[in-house]
Write a protein that holds these residues in place. Structure first.
Motif, short mmCIF file in Angstrom:
data_model
loop_
_atom_site.label_atom_id
_atom_site.label_comp_id
_atom_site.label_asym_id
_atom_site.label_seq_id
_atom_site.Cartn_x
_atom_site.Cartn_y
_atom_site.Cartn_z
N HIS A 18 -3.70 -45.95 15.86
CA HIS A 18 -4.35 -45.31 16.91
C HIS A 18 -3.65 -45.48 18.02
N LEU B 93 -7.37 -42.72 21.61
CA LEU B 93 -7.53 -41.79 20.54
C LEU B 93 -7.60 -42.71 19.42
N ALA B 94 -8.45 -42.57 18.64
CA ALA B 94 -8.57 -43.38 17.17
C ALA B 94 -9.22 -42.30 16.17
N HIS C 45 -11.83 -40.78 13.61
CA HIS C 45 -13.38 -40.25 13.92
C HIS C 45 -13.63 -39.20 13.25
N PRO D 57 -11.71 -35.25 23.46
CA PRO D 57 -12.22 -35.10 22.07
C PRO D 57 -12.14 -33.96 21.31
N LEU E 219 -18.34 -40.23 21.23
CA LEU E 219 -17.41 -41.12 20.41
C LEU E 219 -17.21 -42.33 21.11
N ASP E 220 -17.44 -43.60 20.65
CA ASP E 220 -16.79 -44.89 21.25
C ASP E 220 -15.57 -45.08 20.68
N VAL E 221 -14.32 -44.69 21.33
CA VAL E 221 -12.99 -44.82 20.95
C VAL E 221 -12.68 -46.10 20.38
N THR F 68 -11.31 -48.19 16.04
CA THR F 68 -9.74 -48.43 15.63
C THR F 68 -9.77 -48.87 14.25
N THR G 139 -14.60 -37.57 28.98
CA THR G 139 -13.94 -38.76 28.68
C THR G 139 -14.09 -39.95 29.81
N THR H 39 -15.52 -40.72 24.81
CA THR H 39 -15.48 -39.20 24.70
C THR H 39 -16.53 -38.62 24.37
#
Length: 465
Positions: A233, A284-285, A287, A344, A374-376, A380, A448, A458
């Protein structure tokens, strides 16, 4: 080998440039998920950054000096830049030659009059071997080059991956080679300035660095953490200089726990309480948006800067087929206090996107309606699904006291986290902007946001607006 249907598939470690007639050129690692590798750096073209066509390969295999040193069968992670201002007749490509898990690596330089070529190898810029460097840290692995140019023309080669960490070396703009470099292929006595490193208890897992200027001064560092086909990530940090120090929103340095010998690194990390999975701001990871595909291990990003916009270019894998990798492009935005965050939604092309920041939202009313969030940071370690509902509910009541923040233009907002005074309740900063919902195939709003502790979320507005 049939390549006409590849499009954006088989892309790994991408970088994109634009030539004078508006064509985008993408360069990427010699990687193919379903068969043997053709060596020489993959090259693709596009007019909209959405549809890609394979143009061919930049080089005819692995150049001799880099290949002889590293034993590489393909080239990795090219970074392509123009030498000088627009209209310059020379383009430079820094490529990496190595084998998986090895520190015997080399970064080479090739030049061309145009992104289409012909590309000519100029030799090795820096190399590394299985030896310890200063203070027992280990010489940084000589791969993943990123050439950074300061406003006055001074240049740096940012490089490194796992093992010794991420470093920066001064570069001679006239030649493209490292300042005071020894003969090609020789090791430098000093690897440069340390920018980021993770201890052995985290497998030293940091790579794919990209350094870019912040809008109001200073620099941002983007790096990829963790396992290439699993928990990979993207994280960010900021600093005053190209050479750092780079820190996250919690004030932790990207070199925390990285001083002294390997053993001391682990002891220091344990003694200081530094969690190597908490340093850096996750942007960013992995999702999955409702109704869309699962996206696994996004990372090794570069940034394309154009008038009116910046776009993050990265690879991603299919969550249901982790060996399959392809390119994605996303809008990169800056919060009012100069932090880079990522959309996102993938970039939908100039006909569907809105770069006119003067028309971006100005009223806190945009936070109404229904959002998929989304909980970035939570994503992870696995592919995380979005949560859908009223934004305040999805954020667990975090949307309190929304106000505008305008130093960098419209679309910027802040709000307070409930539960106490600012010292104990981190403040949020956010960007809300027009986007394109790839699942519902329609225009929408995206957001975001990051809090002062480094949590990032995001969102995509999913109701009829």
């Amino acid at each position: 080998m049939t390549t006409s249907t590849w499009g954006g598939r088989h892309v790994h470690d991408p970088t994109v440039v634009r030539d004078d007639d508006g064509t985008y050129w993408m360069f990427s690692t010699d990687a193919r998920s379903d068969g043997p590798v053709r060596a020489g750096v993959q090259v693709r073209t596009s007019r909209d950054l959405v549809r890609w066509e394979l143009h061919g390969w930049a080089l005819d295999g692995v150049p001799g000096p880099a290949g002889d040193w590293s034993g590489a069968e393909g080239l990795w992670a090219p970074d392509v830049v123009r030498a000088g201002e627009a209209g310059s007749a020379e383009w430079r490509m820094y490529y990496s030659a190595s084998t998986f898990g090895s520190r015997r690596s080399a970064i080479g330089l090739a030049t061309a009059p145009h992104p289409s070529g012909p590309w000519t190898d100029r030799g090795t810029v820096v190399a590394s071997d299985h030896v310890d460097g200063p203070a027992g840290l280990g010489h940084p692995n000589a791969i993943d080059a990123n050439l950074v140019t300061e406003r006055g023309g001074r240049q740096w080669l940012v490089y490194g991956s796992f093992f010794g960490g991420i470093y920066a070396l001064p570069v001679d703009p006239a030649t493209g080679f490292v300042v005071d470099a020894p003969e090609p292929g020789a090791l430098r006595s000093a690897p440069g300035t340390l920018l980021a490193r993770r201890p052995r208890l985290a497998d030293g897992a940091v790579e794919g660095a990209f350094v870019l200027p912040r809008p109001d001064g200073g620099w941002a560092l983007l790096v990829s953490y963790d396992s290439l086909a699993g928990t990979y990530h993207l994280r960010a940090a900021v600093g005053d200089d190209v050479t750092g120090p780079f820190r996250d929103r919690g004030g932790r340095a990207m070199t925390d726990g990285a001083a002294g010998t390997e053993g001391a690194v682990e002891r220091e990390g344990a003694a200081s309480g530094v969690d190597p999975w908490q340093v850096g701001v996750p942007v960013l990871a992995s999702h999955r948006l409702a109704g869309g595909p699962g996206l696994l291990a996004p990372g090794h990003a570069s940034v394309l800067t154009e008038p009116g916009r910046q776009l993050l270019v990265h690879h991603v894998r299919d969550a249901d087929a982790p060996t399959e990798h392809r390119v994605q492009v996303r809008r990169l935005v800056w919060t009012h206090d100069g932090w880079p965050l990522v959309s996102p939604q993938p970039w939908a092309g100039p006909d569907r996107e809105n770069d006119d920041t003067a028309t971006w939202p100005v009223s806190p009313a945009v936070f109404g309606g229904t959002w998929e969030v989304l909980d970035v940071g939570a994503a992870t370690a696995k592919v995380v699904d979005g949560r859908t509902g009223a934004l305040d509910d999805v954020l667990d009541g975090a949307l309190t006291g929304v106000g505008r923040a305008r130093p960098l233009g419209e679309g910027r907002f802040t709000w307070e986290h409930p539960g106490g005074p600012p010292a104990s309740a981190p403040r949020w900063t956010s960007v809300v902007f027009p986007g394109w919902d790839a699942v519902r195939d329609r225009a929408t709003l995206c957001l975001t946001a990051a809090d002062d502790a480094g949590r990032v979320v995001t969102g995509t507005r999913v109701d009829d607006q």
